[in-house]
Design a protein around this motif. Structure first.
Motif, short mmCIF file in Angstrom:
data_model
loop_
_atom_site.label_atom_id
_atom_site.label_comp_id
_atom_site.label_asym_id
_atom_site.label_seq_id
_atom_site.Cartn_x
_atom_site.Cartn_y
_atom_site.Cartn_z
N ASN A 44 -6.37 -32.02 -3.12
CA ASN A 44 -5.64 -33.16 -2.56
C ASN A 44 -5.03 -34.01 -3.66
O ASN A 44 -3.88 -34.47 -3.54
CB ASN A 44 -6.58 -34.04 -1.73
N VAL A 45 -5.81 -34.20 -4.72
CA VAL A 45 -5.31 -35.03 -5.81
C VAL A 45 -4.07 -34.40 -6.42
O VAL A 45 -3.08 -35.08 -6.71
CB VAL A 45 -6.43 -35.22 -6.87
N ILE A 46 -4.12 -33.08 -6.60
CA ILE A 46 -2.94 -32.41 -7.17
C ILE A 46 -1.73 -32.64 -6.28
O ILE A 46 -0.64 -33.00 -6.74
CB ILE A 46 -3.20 -30.90 -7.34
N LEU A 47 -1.95 -32.49 -4.99
CA LEU A 47 -0.81 -32.56 -4.06
C LEU A 47 -0.20 -33.95 -3.97
O LEU A 47 1.02 -34.09 -3.95
CB LEU A 47 -1.24 -32.11 -2.67
N VAL A 48 -1.04 -34.97 -3.89
CA VAL A 48 -0.46 -36.29 -3.64
C VAL A 48 -0.33 -37.12 -4.90
O VAL A 48 0.32 -38.15 -4.89
CB VAL A 48 -1.29 -37.08 -2.60
N ASP A 49 -0.95 -36.66 -5.99
CA ASP A 49 -0.90 -37.51 -7.18
C ASP A 49 -0.23 -36.80 -8.35
O ASP A 49 0.91 -37.10 -8.70
CB ASP A 49 -2.32 -37.94 -7.54
N PHE A 50 -0.93 -35.79 -8.90
CA PHE A 50 -0.38 -35.15 -10.09
C PHE A 50 0.97 -34.49 -9.82
O PHE A 50 1.89 -34.56 -10.60
CB PHE A 50 -1.36 -34.10 -10.62
N ILE A 66 -8.34 -11.00 -16.34
CA ILE A 66 -7.59 -10.79 -17.58
C ILE A 66 -7.51 -12.12 -18.32
O ILE A 66 -7.23 -13.16 -17.73
CB ILE A 66 -6.17 -10.29 -17.26
N VAL A 67 -7.75 -12.07 -19.61
CA VAL A 67 -7.73 -13.31 -20.37
C VAL A 67 -6.29 -13.76 -20.57
O VAL A 67 -5.47 -13.03 -21.13
CB VAL A 67 -8.42 -13.12 -21.74
N SER A 68 -6.04 -14.93 -20.08
CA SER A 68 -4.68 -15.43 -20.18
C SER A 68 -4.39 -15.86 -21.62
O SER A 68 -5.27 -16.39 -22.29
CB SER A 68 -4.53 -16.62 -19.23
N PRO A 69 -3.19 -15.63 -22.10
CA PRO A 69 -2.87 -16.01 -23.48
C PRO A 69 -2.76 -17.52 -23.66
O PRO A 69 -2.73 -17.99 -24.78
CB PRO A 69 -1.53 -15.32 -23.73
N PHE A 70 -2.66 -18.24 -22.60
CA PHE A 70 -2.57 -19.70 -22.74
C PHE A 70 -3.58 -20.34 -21.78
O PHE A 70 -4.00 -19.72 -20.81
CB PHE A 70 -1.16 -20.19 -22.45
N GLU A 71 -3.92 -21.57 -22.07
CA GLU A 71 -4.93 -22.24 -21.26
C GLU A 71 -4.35 -22.66 -19.91
O GLU A 71 -3.23 -23.16 -19.85
CB GLU A 71 -5.45 -23.47 -21.99
N SER A 72 -5.10 -22.42 -18.86
CA SER A 72 -4.60 -22.77 -17.53
C SER A 72 -4.52 -24.28 -17.38
O SER A 72 -5.35 -25.02 -17.91
CB SER A 72 -5.53 -22.21 -16.47
N LEU A 73 -3.51 -24.70 -16.63
CA LEU A 73 -3.36 -26.11 -16.30
C LEU A 73 -4.53 -26.61 -15.48
O LEU A 73 -4.82 -27.80 -15.47
CB LEU A 73 -2.09 -26.30 -15.46
N SER A 74 -5.18 -25.68 -14.78
CA SER A 74 -6.22 -26.08 -13.82
C SER A 74 -7.32 -26.91 -14.49
O SER A 74 -7.86 -27.82 -13.88
CB SER A 74 -6.84 -24.83 -13.20
N TYR A 75 -7.64 -26.58 -15.76
CA TYR A 75 -8.71 -27.33 -16.43
C TYR A 75 -8.36 -28.80 -16.52
O TYR A 75 -9.22 -29.67 -16.37
CB TYR A 75 -8.94 -26.77 -17.84
N TYR A 76 -7.10 -29.06 -16.76
CA TYR A 76 -6.65 -30.45 -16.85
C TYR A 76 -6.94 -31.18 -15.54
O TYR A 76 -7.47 -32.28 -15.52
CB TYR A 76 -5.15 -30.48 -17.15
N PHE A 77 -6.61 -30.51 -14.44
CA PHE A 77 -6.81 -31.17 -13.14
C PHE A 77 -8.30 -31.35 -12.86
O PHE A 77 -8.72 -32.38 -12.34
CB PHE A 77 -6.16 -30.35 -12.03
N LEU A 78 -9.09 -30.35 -13.23
CA LEU A 78 -10.53 -30.45 -13.01
C LEU A 78 -11.10 -31.66 -13.75
O LEU A 78 -11.88 -32.44 -13.20
CB LEU A 78 -11.23 -29.19 -13.51
N GLU A 79 -10.67 -31.82 -14.99
CA GLU A 79 -11.25 -32.88 -15.80
C GLU A 79 -10.75 -34.25 -15.43
O GLU A 79 -11.48 -35.23 -15.51
CB GLU A 79 -10.94 -32.62 -17.29
N ASN A 80 -9.49 -34.34 -15.04
CA ASN A 80 -8.89 -35.66 -14.88
C ASN A 80 -8.77 -36.14 -13.46
O ASN A 80 -8.28 -37.23 -13.22
CB ASN A 80 -7.50 -35.67 -15.53
N SER A 81 -9.19 -35.31 -12.53
CA SER A 81 -9.03 -35.68 -11.13
C SER A 81 -9.70 -37.02 -10.83
O SER A 81 -9.07 -37.93 -10.29
CB SER A 81 -9.62 -34.58 -10.25
N VAL A 82 -10.96 -37.15 -11.21
CA VAL A 82 -11.66 -38.40 -10.91
C VAL A 82 -11.24 -39.52 -11.86
O VAL A 82 -10.85 -40.59 -11.40
CB VAL A 82 -13.19 -38.18 -10.93
N PRO A 83 -11.24 -39.31 -13.18
CA PRO A 83 -10.90 -40.43 -14.07
C PRO A 83 -9.49 -40.96 -13.89
O PRO A 83 -9.27 -42.17 -13.91
CB PRO A 83 -11.07 -39.86 -15.47
N LEU A 84 -8.52 -40.09 -13.69
CA LEU A 84 -7.13 -40.57 -13.64
C LEU A 84 -6.67 -40.92 -12.24
O LEU A 84 -5.93 -41.88 -12.05
CB LEU A 84 -6.18 -39.52 -14.21
#
Lengths: 139, 789
Positions: free
Chosen positions: B753-759, B727-745
């Motif tokens: 793991n990054v989500i758990l210990v960092d973000f 189902i198309v979500s009406p808002f953008e998932s947070l997950s994209y943010y984590f995918l994109e920024n995991s390595v750079p940030l």
């Protein structure tokens, strides 16, 4: 991740857990709760907002891999170290739900341990694990 | 110090001091009361600083931003009226708190007592200086709550609890009506600000012409009547006498019960001069004055006599504030205001005397008391001064204000004309006659006549000076105001009256006015009063008989019926919703879950079972699923704990396999570890719990439970099938943010793991805290045994 069989399985485990939660024996109730928490964890992971084919792990590029694919839909393809060469156009599964559930798993351990000890103490104090008899002790 | 700061300090100093009382009590012990008295004196002095400005006709107004979103400011409106009641609250406060030092036993919970007294005093001062109606409401309810606390000070006595509850229900409940009235006033005028409304004749004209005028007036008057124990609401005040006597003197005669009168005076410019105002305010007043004055005869407890007398005296003021016409807006106002001040002095004094008598003679029953004049001559003199002032004997202050009451009654009778020319003065005289009779009864019953030796201790003596001096001081004021009325008139009554009618006034109050109608009315009062006094006991006996014969002709009867009914239905409702059976609660939760999920799902009929179901999975995966379900069924059906737990952990390990299939390697790993640990804990615990019984499930229960479980399972299935349809979500998932920024940030490649210990590191911190708390809980539970055994 459209898998009807998995959905049915989760629903069945949830239903069985519910049935156990309605029993009189506290230990059975706790087993029911554990089943429900398994079902809920699976439910959350399987409803990730987007489908992909890769575990959400970005390779640092040191590993040599010809295929670049770690996990597939088929277990028979084998479980390898999670390596995806960086810079490759890949489709990951949703990492957020996994992070949430990881926390949930650990916390459910804590709660299970706590309720078990509660059941143990109830048995020690009242000599029964029957919820109905406990109710009669009230007031 | 500017005036605004002084007033703010006068309000909040008692609040601040109340916080520190428990701490100071450690050092001061029972002398903590003198500290509280000092604080009360400071508040009195702070009001004294601003008094000259107000007496010269200046109104102090100042506001600071408070709740700008609803247009409410914290503002001060200090006119003569506010100043007078502020003086009474803090001044009588000093006297009462000093007296309490002698009255309260050192064994009592003194910090709590003085805390409540100071909180009350701060609330009362805050209320009278309030510059907007919402602020007035808040302080108003604070006085109700502190009064509740003080009436219920002796928590162990059922009578205290009854009295406290009654007063709270009626006064705080009445406050809510008043709030509704204020909100209506806001809808009419668009303002909560008292000054804006009072100082703007156009707004007042608008209110008087508005269709909501009458309902607004009635709502506000309900609040005032409930607080000042007027009309049918009088019933709480006699029960409030369960409070310690200094509290009765302070709250329930001199100050808190004047709040309703204060409110009537405060809204006087807005509503007065209309027919509705006269009928409602004077109507309630005359009715209450006669009823309460008459009912006082029956009372045997001297505090109860004083309570009924207070109700009746408050009704005098109510009546007089109602006596307002277009021609003479000041009619009655000055008389009521003067009587308010006088009543605060002589009634508080009488309560203090009642406290002294109870303290020394160990009873408050007027049938047992008598002949104390020889044992305590000073108290006798003080009591006589106060009681004679209440009876209206010259040259005491009560005489002056009663004379003014008679004068205004005569004038009001003339203004209305017809039969009222005689009826209104007659009602006033009748009220005066009752007052005269019970005032004499107090002196006669306690101090004159023979001493009943079988009821009273042999040696009764004067109280300590800490109790005698405050009472003597008040009696002194009674005489001073009577002999030199110009002192209170010029300094307090004139500015107050000016504050109420918004005009300059000059009053001439003298002891001797000549042969006026009022003079003859006073004469009639004395003669008829003495006449009735000779029949006092017969009237009381008749009231007792009447009450025994018609128990239903009583407001208390209906109050008790309503409260008991409410308690009963609350209990019934609680028993219905909280039956104490765990299973019922679980049923409720599950059914609600089914309803909340299933109904909307079935309403979107097309989407309940999506078309593209995917049953195409490899055999071994199907095998894992089948095994899982079988293990779950085994866990549910196997009787022995051990077998069931093994089946449960089978499910757990299979779940970790499914996690792998769902491309969640971290979860799979964690699940294996956690499952191992939890199996060990399970085994350890069940080894200690012998299986004592086997649940035999009756067929109906079994059927019901299976139906409910199936419904839950079906709900989960529908939910899941729909959720995995992409189902198309009406808002953008947070997950994209984590995918994109995991390595750079975060520099991590494993996104989970990054989500758990960092973000979301704080979530993990929370998780660790939960684990620690659970571990502590487990440890303590294991070690908590022994107390009950």
């Amino acid at each position: 991740m459209n898998n009807t069989i998995l959905s049915i399985t989760i629903a069945l485990i949830f239903g069985i857990g519910t049935f156990l939660m309605l029993r009189r024996d506290i230990v059975k109730v706790i087993i029911g709760l554990s089943l429900i928490s398994h079902a809920v964890n699976l439910l959350i992971v399987s409803t990730g907002v987007f489908d992909g084919e890769k575990a959400p792990i970005i390779s640092n590029g040191h590993h040599d891999s010809s295929s670049g694919i770690i996990f597939t839909d088929k277990l028979s393809d084998g479980i390898f170290a999670p390596i995806v060469p960086s810079g490759m156009e890949v489709h990951f599964v949703d990492p957020l739900v996994q992070a949430l559930v990881l926390t949930a798993i650990v916390i459910s351990l804590a709660t299970t341990a706590f309720i078990l000890i509660l059941a143990y103490r109830i048995h020690e104090e009242y000599g029964t694990t029957d919820i109905r008899k406990l109710r009669r002790l009230r007031g | 110090m500017d005036s605004f700061t002084a007033i703010i300090l006068a309000i909040f100093l008692p609040f601040a001091a109340a916080i520190f009382i428990p701490l100071l009590e450690k050092f001061l012990k029972h002398r903590i009361g003198w500290f509280a008295a000092g604080i009360a004196f400071l508040s009195f002095a702070l009001i004294g600083i601003v008094a000259p400005e107000i007496i010269h006709g200046h109104i102090i107004q100042h506001s600071i931003e408070w709740m700008p979103s609803i247009g409410a400011e914290f503002s001060i409106y200090a006119d003569g009226l506010a100043m007078m009641i502020g003086f009474i609250a803090s001044g009588i406060g000093v006297i009462i708190i000093s007296y309490s030092n002698g009255y309260m036993s050192h064994k009592e919970d003194l910090p709590r007592y003085y805390q409540y007294l100071l909180l009350f005093m701060g609330s009362m001062i805050g209320m009278v200086f309030a510059g907007n109606t919402l602020q007035l409401f808040i302080f108003w309810e604070l006085t109700s709550i502190t009064s509740f606390m003080l009436i219920g000070y002796w928590r162990g006595k059922p009578a205290s609890i009854y009295g406290a509850t009654k007063s709270l229900l009626l006064t705080a409940g009445g406050g809510l009506f008043m709030l509704a009235g204020f909100i209506l006033l806001h809808t009419i005028t668009g303002s909560y600000d008292i000054a804006t409304i009072l100082q703007n004749p156009a707004i007042i004209e608008n209110i008087k012409a508005h269709p909501f005028f009458l309902i607004t007036l009635i709502l506000i008057l309900i609040g005032a009547a409930a607080k000042s124990a007027q009309g049918p609401f009088y019933i709480w005040l006699p029960n409030a006498m369960e409070a310690p006597t200094p509290v009765s003197a302070f709250l329930h005669s001199a100050t808190m019960v004047k709040a309703g009168i204060y409110l009537v005076a405060r809204v006087h410019p807005i509503f007065s001069g209309t027919e509705a105002w006269f009928i409602l305010v004077s109507g309630i007043g005359i009715f209450t004055m006669l009823l309460a004055g008459f009912l006082a005869f029956r009372q045997t407890d001297i505090k109860a006599i004083l309570a009924y007398s207070t109700i009746s005296q408050l009704a005098y003021m109510m009546t007089m504030y109602g006596y307002t016409s277009y021609h003479e807006p000041g009619l009655g106002v000055a008389a009521a205001t003067f009587h308010l001040l006088n009543h605060a002095t002589f009634k508080a004094c009488l309560f203090l005397v009642a406290g002294i008598v109870a303290h020394e003679a160990a009873t408050r029953d007027i049938r047992k008391l008598g002949g104390l004049r020889k044992d305590m001559p000073i108290t006798f003199i003080i009591a006589s001064i106060a009681a004679l002032a209440m009876a209206g004997i010259p040259p005491l202050n009560g005489f002056l204000s009663k004379e003014m009451f008679y004068e205004t009654s005569v004038e009001m009778g003339h203004i209305i004309g017809g039969p009222f020319t005689f009826l209104i003065p007659a009602a006033a005289v009748l009220g005066g006659v009752f007052t005269f009779a019970y005032s004499i009864k107090l002196i006669d019953g306690i101090f004159l006549g023979e001493k009943h030796h079988d009821h009273l201790p042999e040696h009764i003596h004067e109280p300590p000076y800490t109790m005698l001096i405050p009472a003597a001081f008040l009696a002194g004021l009674v005489i001073l105001f009577g002999l030199v009325p110009s002192i209170p008139i010029h300094n307090i009554i004139e500015p107050t009256t000016a504050g109420i009618i918004l005009e300059e006034v000059h009053l001439h109050v003298k002891l001797w006015h000549g042969l006026t109608p009022a003079f003859f009315m006073t004469l009639i009062t004395f003669i008829a009063g003495l006449g009735i006094y000779t029949r006092y006991d017969k009237i009381a006996a008749w009231q007792d008989r009447f009450n025994a014969r018609y128990p239903r002709i009583s407001v208390n009867y209906y109050y008790d019926r309503i409260v008991d009914g409410a308690k009963g239905s609350a209990k019934g409702f609680a028993n219905f919703t909280q039956p104490g059976n765990v299973k019922t609660y679980i049923y409720a939760i599950l059914l609600l879950m089914v309803i909340l999920f299933a109904i909307p799902a079935f309403m979107m009929a097309t989407q309940v079972f999506p078309a593209n179901l995917n049953f195409d999975i490899p055999l071994y995966e199907a095998l894992i699923m089948t095994l899982m379900v079988s293990a779950a069924i085994a866990a549910a059906t196997l009787h022995r704990y051990l077998a069931a737990v093994i089946a449960l952990s089978t499910v757990g390990y299979l779940v970790s396999l499914v996690f792998i299939y769902l491309k969640a390697p971290d979860l799979a790993l964690t699940q294996v570890l956690v499952e191992t640990l939890s199996t060990i804990i399970f085994l350890l615990v069940i080894a200690k719990i012998p299986q004592t019984f086997k649940e035999k499930i009756p067929k109906t229960t079994l059927a019901r439970d299976i139906v409910i479980s199936s419904a839950v399972a079906a709900t989960v299935l529908v939910l899941l099938l729909n959720a995995t349809q992409g189902i198309v979500s009406p808002f953008e998932s947070l997950s994209y943010y984590f995918l994109e920024n995991s390595v750079p940030l975060a520099g991590g490649h494993n996104i989970v793991n990054v989500i758990l210990v960092d973000f979301r590191g704080y979530d993990t911190l929370g998780e660790i805290s939960v684990l620690c708390l659970a571990a502590l809980g487990v440890y303590n539970l294991i070690h908590s045994r022994g107390e009950g055994e």
